[in-house]
Design an enzyme around this catalytic site. Structure first.
Site, mmCIF file in Angstrom:
data_model
loop_
_atom_site.group_PDB
_atom_site.id
_atom_site.type_symbol
_atom_site.label_atom_id
_atom_site.label_comp_id
_atom_site.label_asym_id
_atom_site.label_seq_id
_atom_site.Cartn_x
_atom_site.Cartn_y
_atom_site.Cartn_z
ATOM 1 N N HIS A 150 1.273 -12.126 8.684
ATOM 2 C CA HIS A 150 1.073 -10.812 8.073
ATOM 3 C C HIS A 150 -0.323 -10.666 7.484
ATOM 4 O O HIS A 150 -0.929 -9.593 7.552
ATOM 5 C CB HIS A 150 2.130 -10.596 6.983
ATOM 6 C CG HIS A 150 2.172 -9.206 6.440
ATOM 7 N ND1 HIS A 150 2.749 -8.165 7.131
ATOM 8 C CD2 HIS A 150 1.704 -8.679 5.285
ATOM 9 C CE1 HIS A 150 2.645 -7.056 6.414
ATOM 10 N NE2 HIS A 150 2.017 -7.338 5.296
ATOM 11 N N HIS A 198 6.277 -1.699 7.208
ATOM 12 C CA HIS A 198 7.138 -2.268 6.164
ATOM 13 C C HIS A 198 8.526 -2.450 6.764
ATOM 14 O O HIS A 198 9.535 -2.010 6.217
ATOM 15 C CB HIS A 198 7.168 -1.370 4.926
ATOM 16 C CG HIS A 198 6.896 -2.120 3.660
ATOM 17 N ND1 HIS A 198 7.601 -1.947 2.498
ATOM 18 C CD2 HIS A 198 5.989 -3.086 3.378
ATOM 19 C CE1 HIS A 198 7.133 -2.752 1.555
ATOM 20 N NE2 HIS A 198 6.153 -3.450 2.070
#
Length: 753
Positions: free
Chosen positions: A47, A93
Site C-alpha cells: 500500500h 479504501h
C-alpha cells in the site's frame, strides 16, 4: 513483547518475508526494535511502497504542458490558466469498506480530501467509483446489500457534513466483488499557482508540528491490512478500521489553509496510511533531510500508548507540518483559534534519519531512504493469462437468446449496471457550495470555477468485465469512454488519475494483467494528450484465493473555457433531430447484453481505433462550442438503444420526451441496438443546424447520420421498415428508476448494517 522476541511468526504477522527482514537487519547493521519493525512493515507494505507496481508505473506518461505536479506527491496538479490550478487524486479504501462499510467508506472520503488540501487547494468536488456483488440473487445478496447501504451512507455522511459536493461517479456489480467490494474515492480542489504546498521537511532546525485530532489506537496496521488478501478472520479486523469526524476535518481544512496563507508553513503532509510514520519519513526523504520527534509530546486520547502504537496509528484528521523557525507560535495560535491541537513535537535535522524518542529515550532510528527510496522493488514474474473466452464467437450465443428487442431493452434498463443510480446520489449533497452546473446522472459532472469564467468536468470510469476479457484493450476502451464522457459535456480532456484495483501480485497472471493494463493506459493517454498525474494501486483484492476482475478505474478531468456551451445527455426539445456521430459495428463481445441477458462474459472486445476516437472528440467539441448541439450522450454500456432511452428520460428538471427513429442496417436487429462499439455519441440539435454538423464531421472524417426526431411520449425505433421497439417513455423510465429502491429501501438492510 520485548524487542529481542522478534520471531519468524512476528515477522510474518507484520507482512514481511524472511528475506525482507534480513535486508532490514543489513540496512540497520543490527536487529530492529519492535517499533522499528512496525515502521518498516507499514512503509514496506504494498500500500505504501508500491513494491510490485513501481517498475511498471514508470511506463505511464506523466508529463505535459499543463502538468504542474505529477506522481510522487499527495495529489497531482494541472494548470488551467489565469494563475489557477486544480489538484485531484483518487484513492482506494477497499479492505476497510468490506470490514466496516460505513466507517471504511467515510474515512476513505476524509483521506482523499486531506490529500487535496495538504497541497494548499480547497476541495470543491468529490466523486466515487464503487463495485459490489449482486444484490438480487445468491447466498451473498443480503450481505452485498448491507455493504452497499453502509458504503453509500458513509460517503454521504462524511461528504455532506464536511461540506463538499459529491457530484458523480459510477456503481457496478459482478459476483467477483461479493467478498471484495471496491470503494475508490476521488476529490478535486482549486489553488492559485503561487500557493501550492508540497510535503517536504525543508530547513534544518525548523520545528515539526503535529496538528489536528488526538492519536488513538484505531487504524493500527491499516496499511498492512490493505496489503494482504482476506481470509475467514477478516471480520475480526474491525479495530484496524479508522473512525472519522467530518466536522473536525472541516476545522482542520480551514485552519491548515489559514496557516499556509500566513507564510509560516514550509511543508505539510496528511497523516494517512501509516500515520505519523509515513508523514515523517516521507517529508524528510523528499527534502533529503531527517526528522527527530518526541512521542510524549504527541496529543493522545488513550492512556499508556506505546511508541509502536503511536507511530502506526491511523487515527483520522491529523496533519504533520513544518514551520519556519521562530514562527511556530504564529502557527499554533491559528490552530488554537479553531480549537485544534497544534504541538511542536520535533525538528528537522541534517542527518537523513527518522529518529523517534519517547520520554527522551530513542525507540527508533532509521535512515529515511531505507523506508522510502530503498524500499524493496520487485519485478515479479509475468505469465500471460488464458484469454480463450475472448475468442469465442458470440453470434450463436446471441441468436440462442431469442428475445424480442423491446423486451431486451427493458431488461437492460433494469440491470443494476445500467439502472438509474439516483438511490445512491440522492444521499449526497451535490449542490453545496453552489458551483455544480451538471448534477449526477449525466455523462460527466460539471462545476463552475467562480474565480474564473471556466468550468471543470470530471468523470470516473471502469469496466472490469472488459479488462477480464483483455486487460490491454479493456483499459483503452475505459479511457476512451472517460474522454468521450467529458467531450459530451463540452469539455476538453486534460489529465488523468487512476486507481488500479487487482488481485494478488504474487500470482504471475495478475501481474501480467497489471502490466498489460499499464501499457494499454499509456497508449490511450498518449493518444488523448491526457498525462497521468498520480493515483493509487490496490493489490490483494481477493478472499480465500478468489480475486476480482482486473479493475482499473480512470478519473479524468476536462476543461471548458466558458459555461455557455455546457451540454447534458437528455433530449431538450420536441422536433429536434437525433443524430448518431460514429458507426455501429458488430461489437457484442463483453457487452452488457451478453452478460445480463445471455449470462455470458465472452467474446472479442469492441475494436477501438484511437485516431478515430480522437476525431470523434474533436468533431463533437467543435459542434458543441459552435452552439449547434442541444444534447450529447456517450454510447457505451447497453449500446445504442439504451443510450437513446436514457436520453429520453426526465432529468435536471426537464420532463421526459419521446422519439420516432428509423434507419437501415446490415447488422442483426439485436446487434444494431445493443452493440457496444466505441467512438459513438448520440446528439440532438435543431434541424436547421444539421448541415453545419455534417460539414464539421466531414472535415474530421467521421460518420454522421440522422436517425429521426424527438417528440411525443413514446420511444419508437423502426429498423429496415420493421417496428422493433414501441414503448412509452414513462414505463421505461419507471423501470429504470425503481431498481435500487426496490432492492435497498428495506428495513432489514438498515438493521443489518
Amino acid at each position: 513483547m520485548t524487542d529481542n522476541q522478534i520471531t519468524q511468526e512476528v515477522i510474518s504477522q507484520h507482512g514481511l518475508t524472511p528475506q525482507e527482514y534480513d535486508r532490514i537487519c543489513e540496512m540497520l547493521g543490527r536487529h530492529p526494535s519492535l517499533t522499528e519493525l512496525g515502521i518498516f512493515s507499514v512503509m514496506w507494505s504494498e500500500h505504501c511502497s508500491y513494491k510490485s507496481s513501481r517498475v511498471h508505473l514508470k511506463r505511464l506518461p506523466t508529463k505535459g504542458e499543463a502538468v504542474v505536479q505529477g506522481p510522487g506527491e499527495n495529489a497531482g496538479i494541472v494548470d488551467i490558466g489565469g494563475d489557477w490550478c486544480v489538484a485531484f487524486k483518487i484513492e482506494s479504501h477497499n479492505h476497510p469498506s468490506f470490514i466496516e462499510p460505513f466507517q471504511g467508506a467515510a474515512t476513505g472520503v476524509g483521506g482523499i480530501l486531506r490529500d487535496i488540501f495538504t497541497m494548499g487547494a480547497r476541495p470543491v468536488a468529490a466523486m466515487n467509483s464503487l463495485r459490489f456483488g449482486p444484490l438480487e440473487n445468491g447466498s451473498d445478496a443480503h450481505r452485498n446489500r448491507s455493504i452497499m447501504n453502509g458504503v453509500v451512507r458513509g460517503i454521504g455522511s462524511y461528504g455532506n457534513s464536511f461540506g463538499v459536493p459529491t457530484i458523480g461517479g459510477e456503481v457496478s456489480f459482478a459476483p467477483v466483488y461479493s467478498l471484495n467490494p471496491l470503494v475508490n474515492a476521488f476529490a478535486l480542489g482549486v489553488v492559485k499557482r503561487d500557493q501550492i504546498f508540497l510535503g517536504k521537511a525543508e530547513g534544518i532546525g525548523n520545528p515539526v508540528l503535529y496538528v489536528g485530532a488526538k492519536t488513538g489506537r484505531d487504524g493500527i496496521h491499516g496499511a498492512t491490512m490493505a496489503s494482504a488478501e482476506f481470509d475467514e478472520e477478516a471480520m475480526e479486523k474491525r479495530p484496524t478500521v479508522q473512525v472519522g469526524d467530518p466536522f473536525y476535518e472541516k476545522l482542520l481544512l480551514e485552519s491548515c489553509l489559514e496557516a499556509m496563507r500566513s507564510g509560516a508553513v514550509v511543508g505539510i503532509q496528511d497523516m494517512g496510511a501509516a500515520g505519523l510514520t509515513c508523514s515523517t519519513c516521507e517529508m524528510g526523504g523528499r527534502a533529503g533531510n531527517g526528522i527527530e520527534i518526541e512521542l510524549s509530546l504527541v496529543p493522545q486520547r488513550e492512556p499508556g500508548m506505546t511508541s509502536y502504537e503511536i507511530m502506526l496509528s491511523e487515527s483520522q484528521e491529523r496533519m504533520l507540518l513544518v514551520a519556519e523557525k521562530g514562527r511556530e507560535r504564529e502557527v499554533i495560535d491559528i490552530f488554537k483559534k479553531w480549537e485544534l491541537d497544534a504541538v511542536v513535537i520535533g525538528f528537522v535535522t541534517d542527518d537523513g534519519l527518522l529518529r523517534v524518542r519517547q520520554n527522551g529515550e530513542i525507540v527508533a532510528e532509521i535512515p529515511n531512504e531505507c523506508l522510502t527510496d530503498l524500499a524493496p522493488v520487485y519485478n515479479r514474474p509475468l505469465k500471460p493469462r488464458d484469454l480463450a473466452t475472448a475468442e469465442i464467437d458470440v453470434r450463436s450465443i446471441i441468436e440462442s437468446c431469442m428475445i424480442p428487442p423491446a423486451d431486451a431493452l427493458e431488461r437492460l434498463l433494469t440491470s443494476p449496471n445500467i439502472a438509474s443510480k439516483e438511490w445512491v446520489y440522492r444521499q449526497y449533497d451535490y449542490q453545496v457550495r453552489t458551483n455544480t452546473i451538471v448534477e449526477p446522472g449525466s455523462d460527466s459532472a460539471v462545476i463552475r470555477l467562480k474565480e474564473t469564467r471556466k468550468a471543470l468536468s470530471m468523470t470516473l470510469d471502469g469496466n472490469g468485465r472488459y479488462c477480464q476479457l483483455n486487460p490491454r484493450e479493456g483499459i483503452k476502451l475505459v479511457a476512451a469512454e472517460a474522454a468521450r464522457n467529458l467531450v459530451c459535456s463540452g469539455a476538453k480532456p486534460v489529465a488523468v488519475t487512476n486507481c488500479l484495483n487487482f488481485a494478488s501480485p504474487e500470482r504471475p497472471e495478475v501481474m501480467w494483467d497489471f502490466s498489460e493494463t499499464i501499457d494499454g493506459l499509456a497508449e490511450a493517454c498518449n493518444a488523448f494528450g491526457t498525462p497521468v498525474t498520480g493515483g493509487n494501486v490496490s493489490f490483494y483484492n481477493e478472499t480465500d484465493g478468489k480475486g476480482i476482475y482486473p479493475t482499473p478505474v480512470i478519473g479524468m478531468v476536462g476543461l471548458s473555457e466558458g459555461t455557455n456551451h455546457i451540454v447534458t445527455s437528455g433530449f431538450k426539445n420536441a422536433g429536434d433531430l437525433v443524430v448518431l456521430i460514429g458507426e455501429t459495428k458488430d461489437d457484442m463481445g463483453g457487452s452488457e447484453f451478453l452478460s445480463h441477458i445471455c449470462g455470458k462474459i465472452a467474446g472479442k472486445l469492441p475494436h477501438l481505433d484511437l485516431t478515430r476516437e480522437k476525431a470523434i472528440h474533436s468533431a463533437c467539441l467543435e459542434a458543441i462550442n459552435s452552439g449547434l448541439i442541444n444534447s450529447a450522450h456517450d454510447c457505451s454500456d447497453g449500446g445504442l438503444a439504451v443510450t437513446i432511452a436514457e436520453s429520453c428520460f426526465s432529468s435536471h428538471g426537464r420532463p421526459g420526451i419521446g422519439v420516432e427513429l428509423e434507419w437501415q442496417t446490415d447488422l442483426s436487429l439485436l446487434t444494431e441496438l445493443f452493440s457496444e462499439s466505441p467512438s459513438r455519441i448520440v446528439v440532438s440539435l435543431a434541424p436547421e443546424n444539421f448541415s453545419k454538423l455534417l460539414e464539421i464531421c466531414g472535415r474530421h472524417n467521421v460518420a454522421c447520420a440522422a436517425l429521426g426526431r424527438t417528440g411525443g411520449s413514446t420511444l419508437q425505433i423502426m429498423l429496415n421498415g420493421q417496428m422493433v421497439i414501441n414503448e412509452t417513455v414513462s414505463k421505461l423510465e419507471h423501470s429504470w428508476r425503481s431498481v435500487f429502491s426496490n432492492l435497498l429501501d428495506r428495513p432489514e438492510i438498515e438493521a443489518a448494517d
